[in-house]
Design a protein around this motif. Sequence first.
Motif, PDB file in Angstrom:
ATOM      1  N   PHE A  12       0.882  -1.171   0.000  1.00  0.00           N
ATOM      2  CA  PHE A  12       0.000   0.000   0.000  1.00  0.00           C
ATOM      3  C   PHE A  12       0.914   1.213   0.000  1.00  0.00           C
ATOM      4  CE2 PHE A  12      -3.455   2.812   1.334  1.00  0.00           C
ATOM      5  CZ  PHE A  12      -4.554   2.225   0.733  1.00  0.00           C
ATOM      6  N   LEU A  21      -2.785   0.617  -4.238  1.00  0.00           N
ATOM      7  CA  LEU A  21      -2.737  -0.752  -3.741  1.00  0.00           C
ATOM      8  C   LEU A  21      -2.082  -1.612  -4.815  1.00  0.00           C
ATOM      9  CD1 LEU A  21      -3.569  -2.958  -1.675  1.00  0.00           C
ATOM     10  CD2 LEU A  21      -5.759  -3.104  -2.887  1.00  0.00           C
ATOM     11  N   PRO A  24      -2.979  -6.979  -5.045  1.00  0.00           N
ATOM     12  CA  PRO A  24      -3.780  -7.364  -3.885  1.00  0.00           C
ATOM     13  C   PRO A  24      -4.133  -8.849  -3.829  1.00  0.00           C
ATOM     14  CG  PRO A  24      -5.170  -6.311  -5.523  1.00  0.00           C
ATOM     15  CD  PRO A  24      -3.753  -6.196  -6.029  1.00  0.00           C
ATOM     16  N   ILE A  57      -7.389  -1.592   3.785  1.00  0.00           N
ATOM     17  CA  ILE A  57      -6.585  -1.443   2.567  1.00  0.00           C
ATOM     18  C   ILE A  57      -7.381  -1.586   1.273  1.00  0.00           C
ATOM     19  CG2 ILE A  57      -4.400  -2.142   3.633  1.00  0.00           C
ATOM     20  CD1 ILE A  57      -4.867  -4.961   2.541  1.00  0.00           C
TER      21      ILE A  57
END
Length: 254
Positions: A12, A21, A24, A57
Amino acid sequence: MVVRQIRNATLFIDYAGLKFLIDPVFAQKATYPPFPSLLRAEEYNPLVDLPVPIEEICHPDAVIITHLHRDHFDKEAALHLEKKIPVFVQNTEDQETLIKYGFQDVRILDKHTDFHDVILTKTKEQHGYVGKEDLERLGNVCGVVFRSVSEKTIYLAGDTIWNQDVSDAIESYKPSVIIVNAGANSAMEKQLIMGKEDVLLVHQKAPSAQLIATHMEAENHWVLSRKELKAFAKKNGFSDKLLIPEDGERIYVR
């Protein structure tokens, strides 16, 4: 800027007032089968839990996915991320896959991709010390350079080994911060990403750059530990230029 290590290649990054981000993967510990490896062959992935709640996040300004291997993007991330978030990918093939997941704003990275006050640049990478057939099977991967008038330049190398493409990217963009995937992850004794010797070569090419090592100790095929890389950097005189964050840790770069 702030670079936060989440888990494996998931990062992040706060950069030029924007939140990015990277790669992921939100699955719980031991969700997926092991990668074919002589190491931890029976251990399911990820090996460790997310160190933060997903809610913390999953609301970035943009998502960057360097490639679609399971340790860089998963269905759990697709489930939790808002579908209107801009998602940057390396090519039309990955774009089509993300659209099938329901994402509505999937953009292909190029040599000069503007996103607000940030210029994103796709870089060519090589996923392993392997032969041509292996590279074709593994598929394309990319790195990303972040540039802004208000920030230092970041080079996110992605899943690559040290090679001429990495050297050329450093030469061209002269990054102040270089993020390296450095677990020496291997499949059937073939190294797929950077190990300690690769990291040393990156440092030798860019001795003034701050290196940040990620992609470590979270998937069954990892080889190089944080402890070993730290000791190697100290022995070779560049420990002051290498940061190896723990999962969940923030690195503040000024």
